[in-house]
Write an enzyme that holds these catalytic residues in place. Structure first.
Site, PDB file in Angstrom:
ATOM      1  N   ASP A  67       0.833  -1.195   0.000  1.00 21.53           N
ATOM      2  CA  ASP A  67       0.000   0.000   0.000  1.00 21.53           C
ATOM      3  C   ASP A  67       0.873   1.252   0.000  1.00 21.53           C
ATOM      4  O   ASP A  67       2.095   1.167   0.145  1.00 21.53           O
ATOM      5  CB  ASP A  67      -0.953   0.009   1.206  1.00 21.53           C
ATOM      6  CG  ASP A  67      -0.280  -0.490   2.490  1.00 21.53           C
ATOM      7  OD1 ASP A  67       0.917  -0.203   2.699  1.00 21.53           O
ATOM      8  OD2 ASP A  67      -0.948  -1.159   3.293  1.00 21.53           O
ATOM      9  N   ASP A 136      -8.647  -2.773  14.286  1.00 19.30           N
ATOM     10  CA  ASP A 136     -10.024  -2.962  13.816  1.00 19.30           C
ATOM     11  C   ASP A 136     -10.142  -4.112  12.821  1.00 19.30           C
ATOM     12  O   ASP A 136     -11.183  -4.293  12.196  1.00 19.30           O
ATOM     13  CB  ASP A 136     -10.558  -1.672  13.189  1.00 19.30           C
ATOM     14  CG  ASP A 136      -9.715  -1.189  12.012  1.00 19.30           C
ATOM     15  OD1 ASP A 136      -8.739  -1.874  11.656  1.00 19.30           O
ATOM     16  OD2 ASP A 136     -10.034  -0.116  11.454  1.00 19.30           O
ATOM     17  N   HIS A 138      -8.232  -4.542  10.029  1.00 16.10           N
ATOM     18  CA  HIS A 138      -7.907  -4.266   8.629  1.00 16.10           C
ATOM     19  C   HIS A 138      -6.589  -4.917   8.229  1.00 16.10           C
ATOM     20  O   HIS A 138      -5.718  -5.154   9.042  1.00 16.10           O
ATOM     21  CB  HIS A 138      -7.884  -2.751   8.351  1.00 16.10           C
ATOM     22  CG  HIS A 138      -6.697  -2.023   8.889  1.00 16.10           C
ATOM     23  ND1 HIS A 138      -6.765  -1.175   9.965  1.00 16.10           N
ATOM     24  CD2 HIS A 138      -5.396  -1.989   8.478  1.00 16.10           C
ATOM     25  CE1 HIS A 138      -5.564  -0.661  10.200  1.00 16.10           C
ATOM     26  NE2 HIS A 138      -4.716  -1.144   9.310  1.00 16.10           N
ATOM     27  N   GLU A 143     -10.111  -1.093   5.167  1.00 11.37           N
ATOM     28  CA  GLU A 143     -10.791  -0.805   6.422  1.00 11.37           C
ATOM     29  C   GLU A 143     -12.069  -1.636   6.540  1.00 11.37           C
ATOM     30  O   GLU A 143     -12.528  -2.230   5.558  1.00 11.37           O
ATOM     31  CB  GLU A 143     -11.114   0.696   6.500  1.00 11.37           C
ATOM     32  CG  GLU A 143      -9.906   1.609   6.455  1.00 11.37           C
ATOM     33  CD  GLU A 143      -9.116   1.645   7.760  1.00 11.37           C
ATOM     34  OE1 GLU A 143      -9.297   0.742   8.607  1.00 11.37           O
ATOM     35  OE2 GLU A 143      -8.304   2.564   7.923  1.00 11.37           O
TER      36      GLU A 143
END
Length: 261
Positions: A67, A136, A138, A143
């Site tokens: 990324d 979370d 991800h 996300e």
């Protein structure tokens, strides 16, 4: 999905570096997908030590970025291109042309996303993809509620992820970009082997949901359950909420040594 519980982050790094070394002996020009952040550093340190000792040859290896932030100036020290060059490519002694990644400063970012997806396919696909996991759930910058079929694309970061990443920007969340290019979950799942490393108690809930929860876009990492060769390596604190931790320890202890990760 295989779950391996290790004593600490150093042991996890050594284990995964060993799997990468085995891959490079079988396929010297393997394409390695790398993640950034603090979690995978023990992997890169252990692999670098093996290279410097002569235990593994990485001269033909290739590196692919997972990324990238959108909008950071070229050469910004916290761009993921700069980070991967600093933490992986240079320590391993690889040439810059062994490295590929998306262009987060492109005039047409959407076109850059499509181009990177094509480039990965044209390179023969990722042989082993290293992953971290967010608090979370991800992976990459996919996300919660990202499509499980998603391709490389632009994503808007959650406030929690920006808070988590502010430590790389002198603790100033205002410096953390709002958008990124990330390999999509569908793109990630095309790698031949997925290896996720998670360390620390703060990742325990995300790990439990990834491994033992339902496959859900709410926990993007749970998509690893759909992959034919996914390995989750966790230290004791990160394993603390796994209901089947005892089984995972038993299964790994009885695994044939020839099988590897």
């Amino acid at each position: 999905m295989e779950v391996v519980i290790v004593p600490d982050a150093t042991a996890g790094g050594e284990l995964i570096a060993g799997a990468i070394a085995d891959l490079l002996r079988r396929k010297p020009d393997a394409l390695l997908g790398v993640a950034t952040g603090s979690t995978p550093l023990p992997i890169y340190d252990a692999l670098t030590a093996r290279v410097r000792s002569g235990a593994v040859d990485v001269s033909r290896a290739r590196i692919a970025q997972l990324d990238e932030y959108v909008g950071l100036p070229a050469g910004h020290p916290e761009s993921y291109r700069s980070t991967v060059l600093r933490q992986v490519v240079e320590p391993l002694g690889l040439a810059p042309d062994a490295f590929m990644g998306p262009d987060g400063s492109a005039a047409d970012v959407q076109a850059a996303c499509h181009a990177y997806d094509r480039a990965l396919a044209e390179a023969g696909g990722v042989d082993l993809q290293i992953l971290g996991i967010g608090t979370d759930g991800h992976i990459g910058f996919n996300e919660p509620c990202s499509s499980l079929a998603s391709r490389t694309r632009i994503k808007t970061l959650t406030e929690q992820t920006r808070i988590d990443n502010a430590r790389f920007f002198d603790g100033d969340i205002a410096q953390v970009p709002h958008h990124v290019i990330t390999q999509g979950i569908g793109t990630i799942l095309e790698a031949r082997h997925l290896v996720l490393l998670a360390t620390g108690e703060g990742k325990a809930e995300a790990v439990a949901q990834t491994v033992e929860g339902p496959v859900s876009a709410l926990v993007p990492a749970s998509a690893l359950q759909l992959h034919p060769h996914a390995t989750v390596v966790v230290d004791e604190p990160a394993a603390s909420k796994l209901k089947l931790a005892g089984y995972f320890r038993h299964a790994y202890a009885g695994k044939p040594s020839w099988q590897g990760l």
